[in-house]
Design an enzyme around this catalytic site. Sequence first.
Site, PDB file in Angstrom:
ATOM      1  N   SER A 128       0.841  -1.203   0.000  1.00 48.36           N
ATOM      2  CA  SER A 128       0.000   0.000   0.000  1.00 48.36           C
ATOM      3  C   SER A 128       0.875   1.253   0.000  1.00 48.36           C
ATOM      4  CB  SER A 128      -0.927   0.010   1.212  1.00 48.36           C
ATOM      5  OG  SER A 128      -0.194  -0.163   2.408  1.00 48.36           O
ATOM      6  N   GLU A 161      10.839   6.093  -0.191  1.00 49.96           N
ATOM      7  CA  GLU A 161      10.736   5.058   0.849  1.00 49.96           C
ATOM      8  C   GLU A 161      12.103   4.845   1.530  1.00 49.96           C
ATOM      9  OE1 GLU A 161       7.697   2.821   0.996  1.00 49.96           O
ATOM     10  OE2 GLU A 161       8.529   1.915   2.802  1.00 49.96           O
ATOM     11  N   ASP A 173       8.310  -3.216  -5.606  1.00 49.15           N
ATOM     12  CA  ASP A 173       6.931  -2.812  -5.333  1.00 49.15           C
ATOM     13  C   ASP A 173       6.511  -1.595  -6.160  1.00 49.15           C
ATOM     14  OD1 ASP A 173       7.283  -4.787  -3.470  1.00 49.15           O
ATOM     15  OD2 ASP A 173       7.410  -3.427  -1.756  1.00 49.15           O
TER      16      ASP A 173
HETATM   17  C1  GLA Z   1       9.315  -5.762   0.470  1.00 47.60           C
HETATM   18  C2  GLA Z   1      10.203  -4.746  -0.238  1.00 47.60           C
HETATM   19  C3  GLA Z   1      10.554  -5.226  -1.655  1.00 47.60           C
HETATM   20  C4  GLA Z   1      11.114  -6.642  -1.637  1.00 47.60           C
HETATM   21  C5  GLA Z   1      10.216  -7.563  -0.809  1.00 47.60           C
HETATM   22  C6  GLA Z   1      10.813  -8.925  -0.634  1.00 47.60           C
HETATM   23  O1  GLA Z   1       8.074  -5.840  -0.164  1.00 47.60           O
HETATM   24  O2  GLA Z   1       9.556  -3.499  -0.313  1.00 47.60           O
HETATM   25  O3  GLA Z   1      11.466  -4.332  -2.250  1.00 47.60           O
HETATM   26  O4  GLA Z   1      12.435  -6.658  -1.175  1.00 47.60           O
HETATM   27  O5  GLA Z   1       9.947  -7.030   0.473  1.00 47.60           O
HETATM   28  O6  GLA Z   1      10.883  -9.586  -1.844  1.00 47.60           O
END
Ligand code: GLA
Length: 399
Positions: A128, A161, A173
């Site tokens: 999110s 982030e 993400d």
């Molecule tokens: C979180 C992080 C991603 C990735 C995953 C694990 O979602 O934000 O960048 O590292 O963990 O795959």
Amino acid sequence: MDELQDSVRSAYSGRFDNEPIMVCAPGRVNLIGEHTDYNKGFVLPAAIDKAIILAMSKNNLGLIRLLSVDMSPDYVEIPVAESYDKNEVSWANYLIGVVSELQKAGHRIGGFDCSFGGDVPIGAGLSSSAALESGVAFGLSDLFGLNLTKLEMTKIAMQAENNFVGVKCGIMDQFASLHGKKDSVIKLDCRSLGYEYYPFRWHDVRILLCDTMVRRTLAGSEYNIRRKQCEEGVAIIKKVYPEVNSLRDVTTEQLESQREKMDAVVYRRCLYVLNENKRVAAACEDLLSEDLKSFGEKMYQSHHGLKENYEVSCYELDVLVDATEGLDGVLGARMMGGGFGGCTINLVTISKLEETRASIRDYYFEKTGKEPGFHVVKIGNGTHLLTEDSEIVTRAGQI
Ligand code: GLA
């Protein structure tokens, strides 16, 4: 989604004046390829039909005015500045962080108004926060005529982030939220940032997310420790193989040859990452040959590696995966995302969906005394503008 749009729009018009643009920024799932992104490896995510919706417009007030539909306190107002400090209202940092990173990259961001809300469950591992950052980067690029490419937006959103919120996440993400494509998964090479879409449309299979309801933030947690352990492994291997810059560059033979010089834990972290990268490549072959059974087996192997070698699972996640054992409707199951809570991702035959859900629920309740959450998600498009037209099309489609 229509209802969500309406609530974001009406929150907006209740507080602000100008006509806004509407942005839809989806959450994501990851089929396979976990904790590989920051090791410059491969991931296989997709955008989903759960999203953050934003209403945004410029104002001439020299103010950034932010309104959350679902969080409290719901309003934050700060003056436009050369640089920004972290805000005490934590959700505001996902938005201010993007402004800060855009400015660092040389873009001038003036005053703007923004209301937002969403149906991506928070802290469930569906990204999110990445969706919110991606939506803000996309919206500001449009409002201030920045003409950013989606890759530029991805990097800005990730840096927000990393630098502002303080979670050293990888690129997966934000990339998925921005680049998603309906009925496709994205095979992203996190070293070159080259990507390919693989078709993921099965009439008889659904993506079922089972939520442990355990919530843990990644900030300052085990996530950053895993990154460090991988870097430690790379540093040891690099002494002998100077061409190696990340675990992606490391072969199994190279890792084995340096095993004695490493802490056993560091070795297991590295081994998992090397194997997971191989699994992503093989899983993409399965998609091309339409062998979803073999794809599902790799999901189980991925979970096993995350549990035993990378050690980012938890009791509740393991219970949810164990719950699928022997259920003939389930092709594959694994924990998804950073770990230590959130959801498992399951591929389930549509005719067995209800009984699968009931079995998982009962097993989880028996073992934990808690009720799990369930979401059936569809793979959708990445971050986009919602136009009047698309609204009309959606509404007409529902009549
Ligand atoms: C979180 C992080 C991603 C990735 C995953 C694990 O979602 O934000 O960048 O590292 O963990 O795959």
